[in-house]
Design a protein around this motif. Structure first.
Motif, PDB file in Angstrom:
ATOM      1  N   ASP A 150      11.841 -17.904 -41.168  1.00 22.13           N
ATOM      2  CA  ASP A 150      13.237 -17.912 -41.627  1.00 22.13           C
ATOM      3  C   ASP A 150      14.107 -18.819 -40.760  1.00 22.13           C
ATOM      4  OD1 ASP A 150      12.607 -16.063 -43.656  1.00 22.13           O
ATOM      5  OD2 ASP A 150      12.930 -14.376 -42.282  1.00 22.13           O
ATOM      6  N   GLY A 151      13.563 -19.967 -40.372  1.00 25.32           N
ATOM      7  CA  GLY A 151      14.316 -20.936 -39.593  1.00 25.32           C
ATOM      8  C   GLY A 151      14.502 -20.581 -38.133  1.00 25.32           C
ATOM      9  N   ARG A 152      13.831 -19.535 -37.662  1.00 24.49           N
ATOM     10  CA  ARG A 152      13.999 -19.047 -36.290  1.00 24.49           C
ATOM     11  C   ARG A 152      12.670 -19.113 -35.551  1.00 24.49           C
ATOM     12  NH1 ARG A 152      14.562 -13.576 -33.897  1.00 24.49           N
ATOM     13  NH2 ARG A 152      13.434 -12.888 -35.719  1.00 24.49           N
ATOM     14  N   VAL A 153      12.692 -19.642 -34.327  1.00 21.79           N
ATOM     15  CA  VAL A 153      11.488 -19.693 -33.488  1.00 21.79           C
ATOM     16  C   VAL A 153      11.180 -18.273 -33.027  1.00 21.79           C
ATOM     17  CG1 VAL A 153      10.491 -20.541 -31.324  1.00 21.79           C
ATOM     18  CG2 VAL A 153      11.882 -22.068 -32.747  1.00 21.79           C
ATOM     19  N   VAL A 154       9.988 -17.784 -33.404  1.00 17.61           N
ATOM     20  CA  VAL A 154       9.594 -16.409 -33.070  1.00 17.61           C
ATOM     21  C   VAL A 154       8.338 -16.351 -32.200  1.00 17.61           C
ATOM     22  CG1 VAL A 154      10.735 -15.350 -35.055  1.00 17.61           C
ATOM     23  CG2 VAL A 154       8.378 -16.183 -35.282  1.00 17.61           C
ATOM     24  N   GLY A 155       7.756 -17.497 -31.884  1.00 18.04           N
ATOM     25  CA  GLY A 155       6.576 -17.529 -31.038  1.00 18.04           C
ATOM     26  C   GLY A 155       6.305 -18.942 -30.559  1.00 18.04           C
ATOM     27  N   THR A 156       5.513 -19.039 -29.504  1.00 19.37           N
ATOM     28  CA  THR A 156       5.157 -20.348 -28.958  1.00 19.37           C
ATOM     29  C   THR A 156       3.866 -20.246 -28.166  1.00 19.37           C
ATOM     30  OG1 THR A 156       5.990 -22.256 -27.690  1.00 19.37           O
ATOM     31  CG2 THR A 156       6.461 -20.068 -26.792  1.00 19.37           C
ATOM     32  N   LEU A 157       3.209 -21.369 -28.002  1.00 20.41           N
ATOM     33  CA  LEU A 157       2.100 -21.504 -27.059  1.00 20.41           C
ATOM     34  C   LEU A 157       1.874 -22.969 -26.782  1.00 20.41           C
ATOM     35  CD1 LEU A 157      -0.734 -22.641 -28.450  1.00 20.41           C
ATOM     36  CD2 LEU A 157      -1.014 -20.292 -29.125  1.00 20.41           C
ATOM     37  N   GLN A 158       1.178 -23.224 -25.682  1.00 17.31           N
ATOM     38  CA  GLN A 158       0.779 -24.577 -25.316  1.00 17.31           C
ATOM     39  C   GLN A 158      -0.738 -24.629 -25.273  1.00 17.31           C
ATOM     40  OE1 GLN A 158       2.550 -26.175 -21.753  1.00 17.31           O
ATOM     41  NE2 GLN A 158       0.887 -27.638 -21.477  1.00 17.31           N
ATOM     42  N   LEU A 159      -1.298 -25.630 -25.922  1.00 16.73           N
ATOM     43  CA  LEU A 159      -2.740 -25.869 -25.926  1.00 16.73           C
ATOM     44  C   LEU A 159      -2.987 -27.208 -25.238  1.00 16.73           C
ATOM     45  CD1 LEU A 159      -5.546 -24.927 -27.055  1.00 16.73           C
ATOM     46  CD2 LEU A 159      -5.096 -26.495 -28.956  1.00 16.73           C
ATOM     47  N   THR A 160      -3.810 -27.190 -24.196  1.00 13.68           N
ATOM     48  CA  THR A 160      -4.152 -28.403 -23.463  1.00 13.68           C
ATOM     49  C   THR A 160      -5.630 -28.692 -23.660  1.00 13.68           C
ATOM     50  OG1 THR A 160      -2.464 -27.944 -21.794  1.00 13.68           O
ATOM     51  CG2 THR A 160      -4.224 -29.469 -21.172  1.00 13.68           C
ATOM     52  N   VAL A 161      -5.939 -29.912 -24.076  1.00 11.07           N
ATOM     53  CA  VAL A 161      -7.322 -30.339 -24.279  1.00 11.07           C
ATOM     54  C   VAL A 161      -7.750 -31.131 -23.047  1.00 11.07           C
ATOM     55  CG1 VAL A 161      -8.867 -31.717 -25.715  1.00 11.07           C
ATOM     56  CG2 VAL A 161      -7.024 -30.377 -26.779  1.00 11.07           C
ATOM     57  N   ILE A 162      -8.887 -30.716 -22.461  1.00 14.63           N
ATOM     58  CA  ILE A 162      -9.350 -31.309 -21.213  1.00 14.63           C
ATOM     59  C   ILE A 162     -10.782 -31.820 -21.369  1.00 14.63           C
ATOM     60  CG2 ILE A 162      -9.807 -30.898 -18.759  1.00 14.63           C
ATOM     61  CD1 ILE A 162      -7.854 -28.544 -18.946  1.00 14.63           C
ATOM     62  N   PRO A 163     -10.966 -33.153 -21.349  1.00 12.04           N
ATOM     63  CA  PRO A 163     -12.332 -33.673 -21.311  1.00 12.04           C
ATOM     64  C   PRO A 163     -12.910 -33.442 -19.923  1.00 12.04           C
ATOM     65  CG  PRO A 163     -10.710 -35.465 -21.422  1.00 12.04           C
ATOM     66  CD  PRO A 163      -9.956 -34.180 -21.388  1.00 12.04           C
ATOM     67  N   GLY A 164     -14.209 -33.277 -19.841  1.00 11.36           N
ATOM     68  CA  GLY A 164     -14.822 -33.024 -18.540  1.00 11.36           C
ATOM     69  C   GLY A 164     -16.267 -33.466 -18.480  1.00 11.36           C
ATOM     70  N   LEU A 165     -16.824 -33.417 -17.287  1.00  9.15           N
ATOM     71  CA  LEU A 165     -18.227 -33.750 -17.088  1.00  9.15           C
ATOM     72  C   LEU A 165     -19.115 -32.519 -17.090  1.00  9.15           C
ATOM     73  CD1 LEU A 165     -18.022 -36.515 -14.337  1.00  9.15           C
ATOM     74  CD2 LEU A 165     -18.557 -36.794 -16.762  1.00  9.15           C
ATOM     75  N   SER A 166     -18.584 -31.388 -16.632  1.00 10.43           N
ATOM     76  CA  SER A 166     -19.422 -30.186 -16.572  1.00 10.43           C
ATOM     77  C   SER A 166     -19.783 -29.726 -17.982  1.00 10.43           C
ATOM     78  CB  SER A 166     -18.702 -29.071 -15.808  1.00 10.43           C
ATOM     79  OG  SER A 166     -17.585 -28.621 -16.532  1.00 10.43           O
ATOM     80  N   ARG A 167     -20.798 -28.877 -18.054  1.00  9.19           N
ATOM     81  CA  ARG A 167     -21.297 -28.379 -19.335  1.00  9.19           C
ATOM     82  C   ARG A 167     -21.715 -29.535 -20.254  1.00  9.19           C
ATOM     83  NH1 ARG A 167     -19.584 -22.789 -20.947  1.00  9.19           N
ATOM     84  NH2 ARG A 167     -18.758 -21.877 -19.067  1.00  9.19           N
ATOM     85  N   ARG A 168     -22.375 -30.525 -19.631  1.00  8.60           N
ATOM     86  CA  ARG A 168     -22.900 -31.675 -20.370  1.00  8.60           C
ATOM     87  C   ARG A 168     -21.795 -32.498 -21.031  1.00  8.60           C
ATOM     88  NH1 ARG A 168     -28.676 -30.873 -22.385  1.00  8.60           N
ATOM     89  NH2 ARG A 168     -27.939 -32.636 -23.584  1.00  8.60           N
ATOM     90  N   GLY A 169     -20.686 -32.647 -20.305  1.00 11.86           N
ATOM     91  CA  GLY A 169     -19.579 -33.461 -20.811  1.00 11.86           C
ATOM     92  C   GLY A 169     -18.717 -32.738 -21.825  1.00 11.86           C
ATOM     93  N   ALA A 170     -18.664 -31.440 -21.735  1.00 15.62           N
ATOM     94  CA  ALA A 170     -17.929 -30.649 -22.714  1.00 15.62           C
ATOM     95  C   ALA A 170     -16.418 -30.881 -22.618  1.00 15.62           C
ATOM     96  CB  ALA A 170     -18.218 -29.162 -22.509  1.00 15.62           C
ATOM     97  N   VAL A 171     -15.807 -30.851 -23.773  1.00 19.93           N
ATOM     98  CA  VAL A 171     -14.356 -30.830 -23.879  1.00 19.93           C
ATOM     99  C   VAL A 171     -13.961 -29.368 -24.010  1.00 19.93           C
ATOM    100  CG1 VAL A 171     -12.365 -31.543 -25.268  1.00 19.93           C
ATOM    101  CG2 VAL A 171     -14.331 -33.085 -25.011  1.00 19.93           C
TER     102      VAL A 171
END
Length: 150
Positions: A60-81
């Protein structure tokens, strides 16, 4: 809940997001809704980084929730993201409505789209209700976390 929209946060959403972050005992100690300057510069950094996904849930035009999602590339776990979910907040009037589940489901789905093999999150040790919530969604308490204030 078909009247709910989960979308990328816009600059105009900053006051509502900060209000959500400050709306609990822990957040009330950490956040400053009366001074949005640091949040505006942080928002610009997030918006410029393609690995950062700050979203809001709007009803209804009102912010009622939020979150932040960060994507991290890496070398561990066989180069898992992997992804990290942070700053999950639900408006007090919406808690228990299923909105938190929808936001986390969005984060998991987006993590899959981003090629992630693992979704991680942290929750303050005092947030026992949140811990039960995340466990109901399939997360396991697998690690011990540490922080160093700078």
């Amino acid at each position: 809940m078909s009247d709910l929209e989960i979308r990328p946060a816009a600059h105009d959403d900053i006051p509502a997001i900060v209000a959500l972050l400050a709306d609990d005992p822990l957040g009330a100690q950490r956040e400053s809704p009366d001074d949005l300057v640091p949040y505006e510069s942080a928002f610009q950094r997030l918006a410029a980084d393609p690995n950062q996904h700050l979203v809001v849930a709007v009803r209804d035009g009102r912010v009622v929730g939020t979150l932040q999602l960060t994507v991290i590339p890496g070398l561990s776990r066989r180069g898992a993201v992997r992804s990290i979910v942070e700053g999950v907040r639900i408006h007090s009037g919406e808690r228990g409505s299923g909105l938190g589940t929808q936001l986390i489901e969005w984060a998991v789905a987006e993590s899959r789209l981003q090629g992630c093999q693992l979704v991680q999150l942290t929750s303050d040790a005092t947030r026992t209700d949140a811990h039960r919530f995340y466990e109901r969604l399939g997360f396991t308490a697998s690690h011990l976390g540490f922080k160093l204030q700078l």
